[in-house]
Design an enzyme around this catalytic site. Structure first.
Site, mmCIF file in Angstrom:
data_model
loop_
_atom_site.group_PDB
_atom_site.id
_atom_site.type_symbol
_atom_site.label_atom_id
_atom_site.label_comp_id
_atom_site.label_asym_id
_atom_site.label_seq_id
_atom_site.Cartn_x
_atom_site.Cartn_y
_atom_site.Cartn_z
ATOM 1 C CG ASP A 61 -22.601 42.773 -33.310
ATOM 2 O OD1 ASP A 61 -21.407 42.516 -33.087
ATOM 3 O OD2 ASP A 61 -23.402 41.964 -33.828
ATOM 4 C CD GLN A 67 -21.109 36.469 -37.596
ATOM 5 O OE1 GLN A 67 -21.149 36.666 -36.381
ATOM 6 N NE2 GLN A 67 -20.094 36.866 -38.323
ATOM 7 C CE LYS A 100 -18.475 37.121 -33.637
ATOM 8 N NZ LYS A 100 -19.384 37.802 -34.574
#
Ligand code: GUN
Length: 290
Positions: free
Chosen positions: A120, A97, A53
């Site tokens: 997200d 994460q 990412k």
């Protein structure tokens, strides 16, 4: 007839190029799009995801604020980090994460992220906005699956989509997006409580496997000519390889002989998730400008 490969690597790169152009345009106005990427602990798979990412962000001309916190970081410490990132005007998006170490309550962490920075789409407010079709970010993996289907003109309107897996990250949001009028699909959501899974998967015009178990979708579970989307990224031990493992999806590769479209693993949905994340970050930065 052989199946069409839904090439997420190529489409992902195309989307990343368009993000790069938008990033350059907003930079001319004095804003550098920035995503804070928080990783707690040293899980090797998570480390590899966040590194990909961060690399993609940099390549698109955006900033990645990499925060690596030790495994023993407390929940309170992590909440303080999030509070700082929420306040920081230079940070447009925040990604923690998943999974976080077991001693940390992930729900509490996600709820602490400002929805405006929740690229997200994990925060309950973001999820609510998505279901109600209000403005907001769309979750990266489901959004990536929809982009792939659209790119390859896989018929979705009126199609029967069977999703296997009820996760908050994939199954639940994807089912919700597909029932929007703009997609217009009929959705069946299967899970560990489903009786006779094969009966359902065999009905699917589009079958989405998002379970996290290697090769559980077998050829006899798939209708001839169906589109098969494999969201699984599983590490299977393989001593013959230098890394000691190989990556495989939730779908047995033999399914490719039977279906009409399929996503390879790697190179299908995985790169799309990253591309859509970048797209959400540039959107977050552009919203700031407005
Ligand atoms: N873990 C697995 N997939 C994801 C994702 O898309 N976002 C975050 N934050 N964690 C993940």
């Amino acid at each position: 007839m052989s199946a069409t490969i839904l090439d997420g690597k190529t489409l992902g790169l195309k989307i990343r190029e368009s993000v790069k152009v938008r990033a350059a345009a907003i930079k001319d106005k004095g804003i550098i799009p920035c995503l804070a990427v928080v990783l707690v602990g040293e899980d090797p798979a998570s480390l590899s995801y966040v590194t990909s990412k961060e690399k993609a962000l940099t390549e698109a001309g955006m900033e990645s604020l990499d925060l690596r916190l030790p495994e023993n970081t407390s929940e309170e410490q992590l909440l303080l980090v999030i509070a700082d990132l929420n306040k920081n005007d230079k940070v447009h998006g925040i990604l923690v994460q998943s999974p976080v170490p077991k001693h940390i309550n992930e729900e509490r962490i996600i709820a602490a992220i400002l929805p405006e920075k929740d690229v997200d789409c994990f925060h309950p407010v973001s999820v609510g906005n998505m279901i109600l079709e209000r403005p907001g970010f769309l979750p990266c993996t489901p959004y990536g699956v929809l982009a792939l289907l659209r790119e390859y003109n896989v018929p979705v309107s009126g199609a029967h989509v069977v999703i296997v897996g009820r996760s908050n990250i994939v199954g639940k949001p994807l089912a919700n997006l597909l029932i929007r009028r703009e997609y217009n699909a009929t959705v069946t959501l299967c899970h560990t409580g489903t009786k006779n899974l094969e009966y359902h998967t065999l009905q699917a015009d589009i079958l989405v496997a998002a379970v996290g178990k290697p090769d559980i979708i077998k050829p006899e579970m798939v209708k001839e000519g169906a589109a098969v989307i494999d969201v699984g990224i599983n590490r299977v031990p393989d001593a013959s390889l230098p890394k000691g493992y190989r990556v495989c999806g939730d779908v047995d590769p033999a399914v490719a002989q039977k279906c009409g479209f399929f996503t390879p693993v790697p190179g299908g949905v995985g790169p799309m998730t990253i591309a859509m994340l970048l797209q959400n970050v540039i959107e977050a930065a552009e919203w700031r400008l407005k």
